[in-house]
Design a protein around this motif. Structure first.
Motif, PDB file in Angstrom:
ATOM      1  N   PHE A 210     -65.799 -19.338 -46.696  1.00  0.00           N
ATOM      2  CA  PHE A 210     -64.783 -19.628 -47.703  1.00  0.00           C
ATOM      3  C   PHE A 210     -63.439 -19.039 -47.276  1.00  0.00           C
ATOM      4  CE2 PHE A 210     -62.368 -18.940 -51.567  1.00  0.00           C
ATOM      5  CZ  PHE A 210     -62.594 -20.097 -52.297  1.00  0.00           C
ATOM      6  N   GLY A 211     -63.456 -17.784 -46.815  1.00  0.00           N
ATOM      7  CA  GLY A 211     -62.213 -17.145 -46.378  1.00  0.00           C
ATOM      8  C   GLY A 211     -61.613 -17.830 -45.168  1.00  0.00           C
ATOM      9  N   LEU A 212     -62.471 -18.291 -44.243  1.00  0.00           N
ATOM     10  CA  LEU A 212     -61.969 -19.000 -43.068  1.00  0.00           C
ATOM     11  C   LEU A 212     -61.232 -20.267 -43.478  1.00  0.00           C
ATOM     12  CD1 LEU A 212     -61.814 -19.441 -40.000  1.00  0.00           C
ATOM     13  CD2 LEU A 212     -64.079 -20.498 -40.114  1.00  0.00           C
ATOM     14  N   GLY A 213     -61.758 -20.973 -44.482  1.00  0.00           N
ATOM     15  CA  GLY A 213     -61.057 -22.159 -44.982  1.00  0.00           C
ATOM     16  C   GLY A 213     -59.678 -21.810 -45.494  1.00  0.00           C
ATOM     17  N   GLY A 214     -59.561 -20.690 -46.226  1.00  0.00           N
ATOM     18  CA  GLY A 214     -58.256 -20.265 -46.721  1.00  0.00           C
ATOM     19  C   GLY A 214     -57.299 -19.910 -45.597  1.00  0.00           C
ATOM     20  N   ILE A 215     -57.805 -19.266 -44.561  1.00  0.00           N
ATOM     21  CA  ILE A 215     -56.953 -18.900 -43.433  1.00  0.00           C
ATOM     22  C   ILE A 215     -56.505 -20.139 -42.668  1.00  0.00           C
ATOM     23  CG2 ILE A 215     -57.039 -17.826 -41.135  1.00  0.00           C
ATOM     24  CD1 ILE A 215     -58.406 -15.469 -42.342  1.00  0.00           C
ATOM     25  N   LEU A 216     -57.413 -21.106 -42.494  1.00  0.00           N
ATOM     26  CA  LEU A 216     -57.054 -22.318 -41.759  1.00  0.00           C
ATOM     27  C   LEU A 216     -55.940 -23.102 -42.442  1.00  0.00           C
ATOM     28  CD1 LEU A 216     -60.531 -23.669 -40.557  1.00  0.00           C
ATOM     29  CD2 LEU A 216     -58.770 -22.517 -39.212  1.00  0.00           C
ATOM     30  N   HIS A 217     -55.824 -22.948 -43.763  1.00  0.00           N
ATOM     31  CA  HIS A 217     -54.735 -23.632 -44.463  1.00  0.00           C
ATOM     32  C   HIS A 217     -53.372 -23.189 -43.961  1.00  0.00           C
ATOM     33  CE1 HIS A 217     -51.857 -23.955 -47.966  1.00  0.00           C
ATOM     34  NE2 HIS A 217     -52.168 -25.203 -47.712  1.00  0.00           N
ATOM     35  N   ARG A 218     -53.275 -21.989 -43.454  1.00  0.00           N
ATOM     36  CA  ARG A 218     -51.994 -21.476 -42.951  1.00  0.00           C
ATOM     37  C   ARG A 218     -51.629 -22.066 -41.590  1.00  0.00           C
ATOM     38  NH1 ARG A 218     -53.396 -15.064 -43.704  1.00  0.00           N
ATOM     39  NH2 ARG A 218     -54.187 -15.209 -45.838  1.00  0.00           N
ATOM     40  N   TYR A 219     -52.619 -22.549 -40.864  1.00  0.00           N
ATOM     41  CA  TYR A 219     -52.413 -22.927 -39.463  1.00  0.00           C
ATOM     42  C   TYR A 219     -52.124 -24.415 -39.336  1.00  0.00           C
ATOM     43  CZ  TYR A 219     -54.708 -18.448 -38.539  1.00  0.00           C
ATOM     44  OH  TYR A 219     -55.052 -17.131 -38.507  1.00  0.00           O
ATOM     45  N   ARG A 220     -50.967 -24.835 -39.818  1.00  0.00           N
ATOM     46  CA  ARG A 220     -50.612 -26.244 -39.725  1.00  0.00           C
ATOM     47  C   ARG A 220     -50.238 -26.585 -38.286  1.00  0.00           C
ATOM     48  NH1 ARG A 220     -48.852 -23.782 -44.126  1.00  0.00           N
ATOM     49  NH2 ARG A 220     -49.277 -24.665 -46.171  1.00  0.00           N
ATOM     50  N   PRO A 221     -50.781 -27.694 -37.767  1.00  0.00           N
ATOM     51  CA  PRO A 221     -50.455 -28.063 -36.383  1.00  0.00           C
ATOM     52  C   PRO A 221     -48.961 -28.306 -36.215  1.00  0.00           C
ATOM     53  CG  PRO A 221     -52.291 -29.364 -37.226  1.00  0.00           C
ATOM     54  CD  PRO A 221     -51.722 -28.622 -38.392  1.00  0.00           C
ATOM     55  N   GLU A 222     -48.375 -27.683 -35.217  1.00  0.00           N
ATOM     56  CA  GLU A 222     -46.948 -27.826 -34.955  1.00  0.00           C
ATOM     57  C   GLU A 222     -46.715 -27.873 -33.444  1.00  0.00           C
ATOM     58  OE1 GLU A 222     -44.795 -25.355 -38.510  1.00  0.00           O
ATOM     59  OE2 GLU A 222     -45.682 -24.183 -36.906  1.00  0.00           O
ATOM     60  N   GLY A 223     -46.285 -29.028 -32.934  1.00  0.00           N
ATOM     61  CA  GLY A 223     -45.918 -29.127 -31.527  1.00  0.00           C
ATOM     62  C   GLY A 223     -47.059 -28.794 -30.580  1.00  0.00           C
ATOM     63  N   ASP A 224     -46.764 -28.787 -29.296  1.00  0.00           N
ATOM     64  CA  ASP A 224     -47.735 -28.421 -28.256  1.00  0.00           C
ATOM     65  C   ASP A 224     -49.031 -29.218 -28.373  1.00  0.00           C
ATOM     66  OD1 ASP A 224     -46.145 -26.402 -27.047  1.00  0.00           O
ATOM     67  OD2 ASP A 224     -46.747 -24.974 -28.578  1.00  0.00           O
ATOM     68  N   MET A 225     -48.955 -30.450 -28.865  1.00  0.00           N
ATOM     69  CA  MET A 225     -50.178 -31.169 -29.199  1.00  0.00           C
ATOM     70  C   MET A 225     -51.033 -31.484 -27.970  1.00  0.00           C
ATOM     71  SD  MET A 225     -52.023 -32.000 -31.673  1.00  0.00           S
ATOM     72  CE  MET A 225     -50.859 -31.717 -33.004  1.00  0.00           C
ATOM     73  N   ARG A 226     -50.402 -31.740 -26.835  1.00  0.00           N
ATOM     74  CA  ARG A 226     -51.197 -32.065 -25.646  1.00  0.00           C
ATOM     75  C   ARG A 226     -52.063 -30.890 -25.210  1.00  0.00           C
ATOM     76  NH1 ARG A 226     -49.017 -34.060 -20.608  1.00  0.00           N
ATOM     77  NH2 ARG A 226     -47.435 -32.446 -20.813  1.00  0.00           N
ATOM     78  N   VAL A 227     -51.480 -29.707 -25.156  1.00  0.00           N
ATOM     79  CA  VAL A 227     -52.254 -28.549 -24.734  1.00  0.00           C
ATOM     80  C   VAL A 227     -53.284 -28.166 -25.799  1.00  0.00           C
ATOM     81  CG1 VAL A 227     -50.610 -26.816 -25.596  1.00  0.00           C
ATOM     82  CG2 VAL A 227     -52.120 -26.243 -23.709  1.00  0.00           C
ATOM     83  N   ILE A 228     -52.963 -28.379 -27.072  1.00  0.00           N
ATOM     84  CA  ILE A 228     -53.924 -28.100 -28.150  1.00  0.00           C
ATOM     85  C   ILE A 228     -55.145 -29.004 -28.018  1.00  0.00           C
ATOM     86  CG2 ILE A 228     -54.308 -28.256 -30.648  1.00  0.00           C
ATOM     87  CD1 ILE A 228     -51.286 -27.483 -30.937  1.00  0.00           C
ATOM     88  N   LEU A 229     -54.921 -30.305 -27.851  1.00  0.00           N
ATOM     89  CA  LEU A 229     -56.039 -31.239 -27.715  1.00  0.00           C
ATOM     90  C   LEU A 229     -56.834 -30.961 -26.447  1.00  0.00           C
ATOM     91  CD1 LEU A 229     -54.374 -34.575 -28.917  1.00  0.00           C
ATOM     92  CD2 LEU A 229     -55.903 -33.056 -30.202  1.00  0.00           C
ATOM     93  N   TYR A 230     -56.129 -30.545 -25.394  1.00  0.00           N
ATOM     94  CA  TYR A 230     -56.817 -30.213 -24.142  1.00  0.00           C
ATOM     95  C   TYR A 230     -57.789 -29.056 -24.354  1.00  0.00           C
ATOM     96  CZ  TYR A 230     -57.515 -28.192 -19.490  1.00  0.00           C
ATOM     97  OH  TYR A 230     -58.077 -27.654 -18.358  1.00  0.00           O
ATOM     98  N   VAL A 231     -57.330 -27.974 -24.972  1.00  0.00           N
ATOM     99  CA  VAL A 231     -58.198 -26.801 -25.100  1.00  0.00           C
ATOM    100  C   VAL A 231     -59.291 -27.030 -26.149  1.00  0.00           C
ATOM    101  CG1 VAL A 231     -56.918 -25.462 -26.850  1.00  0.00           C
ATOM    102  CG2 VAL A 231     -58.138 -24.275 -25.012  1.00  0.00           C
ATOM    103  N   VAL A 232     -59.034 -27.873 -27.147  1.00  0.00           N
ATOM    104  CA  VAL A 232     -60.090 -28.242 -28.092  1.00  0.00           C
ATOM    105  C   VAL A 232     -61.187 -29.017 -27.370  1.00  0.00           C
ATOM    106  CG1 VAL A 232     -60.622 -29.738 -30.071  1.00  0.00           C
ATOM    107  CG2 VAL A 232     -58.690 -28.179 -30.186  1.00  0.00           C
ATOM    108  N   ALA A 233     -60.804 -29.923 -26.458  1.00  0.00           N
ATOM    109  CA  ALA A 233     -61.796 -30.662 -25.676  1.00  0.00           C
ATOM    110  C   ALA A 233     -62.597 -29.717 -24.778  1.00  0.00           C
ATOM    111  CB  ALA A 233     -61.105 -31.740 -24.837  1.00  0.00           C
ATOM    112  N   VAL A 234     -61.930 -28.727 -24.203  1.00  0.00           N
ATOM    113  CA  VAL A 234     -62.636 -27.727 -23.393  1.00  0.00           C
ATOM    114  C   VAL A 234     -63.677 -27.022 -24.238  1.00  0.00           C
ATOM    115  CG1 VAL A 234     -62.357 -25.484 -22.255  1.00  0.00           C
ATOM    116  CG2 VAL A 234     -60.792 -27.354 -21.706  1.00  0.00           C
ATOM    117  N   SER A 235     -63.295 -26.642 -25.446  1.00  0.00           N
ATOM    118  CA  SER A 235     -64.183 -25.876 -26.319  1.00  0.00           C
ATOM    119  C   SER A 235     -65.357 -26.703 -26.826  1.00  0.00           C
ATOM    120  CB  SER A 235     -63.382 -25.327 -27.505  1.00  0.00           C
ATOM    121  OG  SER A 235     -64.180 -24.540 -28.348  1.00  0.00           O
ATOM    122  N   LEU A 236     -65.092 -27.934 -27.271  1.00  0.00           N
ATOM    123  CA  LEU A 236     -66.124 -28.741 -27.927  1.00  0.00           C
ATOM    124  C   LEU A 236     -66.961 -29.572 -26.961  1.00  0.00           C
ATOM    125  CD1 LEU A 236     -64.241 -30.111 -31.077  1.00  0.00           C
ATOM    126  CD2 LEU A 236     -65.523 -27.991 -30.813  1.00  0.00           C
TER     127      LEU A 236
END
Length: 309
Positions: A210-236
């Motif tokens: 529940f707390g993680l959901g609240g924290i994730l609300h703060r982390y709105r995606p902003e810029g750097d989308m290519r590197v973000i998607l790249y590292v998400v693909a690495v992780s998943l």
């Protein structure tokens, strides 16, 4: 696939309730911070303490299991670091922080409940064996790499002390170490203490999700989308794929294989953002990767579960 979604969705619904409550203002940011402080600083260490104290170390600390999982984790770290540096031209410090995102999967808040829902509580022994080393291993790798990047050829005499200080401040690591001490010593614990610890442990995962959901609300995606998607693909994708290949190669037993793949396939943990925040590098990438990776895990975790034996 629909049946498998019933395994993963309840976990993400609890997380989603936390996100919704924070978004709608039903719970304040200080309250979310307090909830996460309780979960990560007290309840989860109690959960880990009990799990490690009761773990059959000789049986569950299987080198095939740990070698497969942590080789995959290092592959994720290397891919994140080198990709950030060579493909996206980030500084070495940024590259280390991005590599940490590929290294640190959410073994506790997502891996444990999904494994339990899929295969039952008796299937968690291999998860706890992985988790026992997860924070110490990942922080040792991350802190060492970051201090090397920051030193830029300077003196490294303080490096071991810096790594130990960073790890010694982590409540999860302390809970693991205390549980291992009780396990190895054979020290009997009073029944009343065990019952108190179990009460705390039962609150750990629901409160943290529940707390993680609240924290994730703060982390709105902003810029750097290519590197973000790249590292998400690495992780998943990359991390669990490497673990799958190595686990198959060494003949990992099915229960341990399942735990290793599910844990490896989880989204980056909040610790990825905390690490970036501590050092002040790639914070936006880490925060957005945690958010986007967690959302994408609803589908990716279901796919990995469908592929498992």
């Amino acid at each position: 696939m629909i049946l498998l979604l019933t395994v993963t969705l309840p976990v993400f619904l609890v997380l989603g309730f936390g996100y919704l409550a924070s978004w709608r203002g039903w719970i304040t940011e200080p309250a979310i911070d307090g909830l996460m402080k309780f979960a990560q600083g007290f309840a989860i260490p109690c959960l880990l303490f009990l799990a490690i104290a009761r773990l059959d170390l000789a049986q569950e600390f299987d080198m095939a299991l740990l070698g497969s999982f942590y080789a995959g984790a290092l592959a994720g770290f290397a891919a994140g670091l080198l990709g950030a540096r060579l493909i996206f031209s980030r500084s070495w410090e940024d590259a280390v922080a991005i590599g940490f995102v590929g290294l640190f999967s959410n073994s506790l808040l997502l891996g444990l409940p999904i494994t339990e829902r899929a295969y039952g509580p008796d299937a968690l022994q291999a998860n706890f064996a992985i988790i026992a080393l997860h924070s110490p291993f990942c922080y040792a790798v991350g802190i060492t790499a970051m201090e090397l990047a920051r030193a830029k050829g300077g003196s490294l005499r303080e490096l071991p002390a810096q790594v130990l200080r960073g790890m010694g401040r982590n409540a999860l690591i302390l809970g693991i170490l205390m549980g291992a001490a009780v396990n190895l010593s054979g020290l009997p614990l009073p029944e009343v203490l065990i019952e108190a610890l179990e009460l705390m442990a039962r609150a750990a995962l629901p409160a943290a999700l529940f707390g993680l959901g609240g924290i994730l609300h703060r982390y709105r995606p902003e810029g750097d989308m290519r590197v973000i998607l790249y590292v998400v693909a690495v992780s998943l994708v990359l991390h669990p794929a490497v673990v799958w290949g190595l686990g198959s190669l060494v003949g990992l037993k099915v229960p341990a294989f399942r735990s290793a793949i599910i844990t490896a396939a989880m989204a980056p943990g909040v610790n990825a953002y905390l690490f970036a925040s501590i050092y002040g590098h790639a914070k936006r990438v880490a925060a957005s990767a945690v958010l986007i990776g967690t959302a994408a895990s609803v589908l990716s975790a279901t796919i990995w579960l469908a592929l498992l034996p």
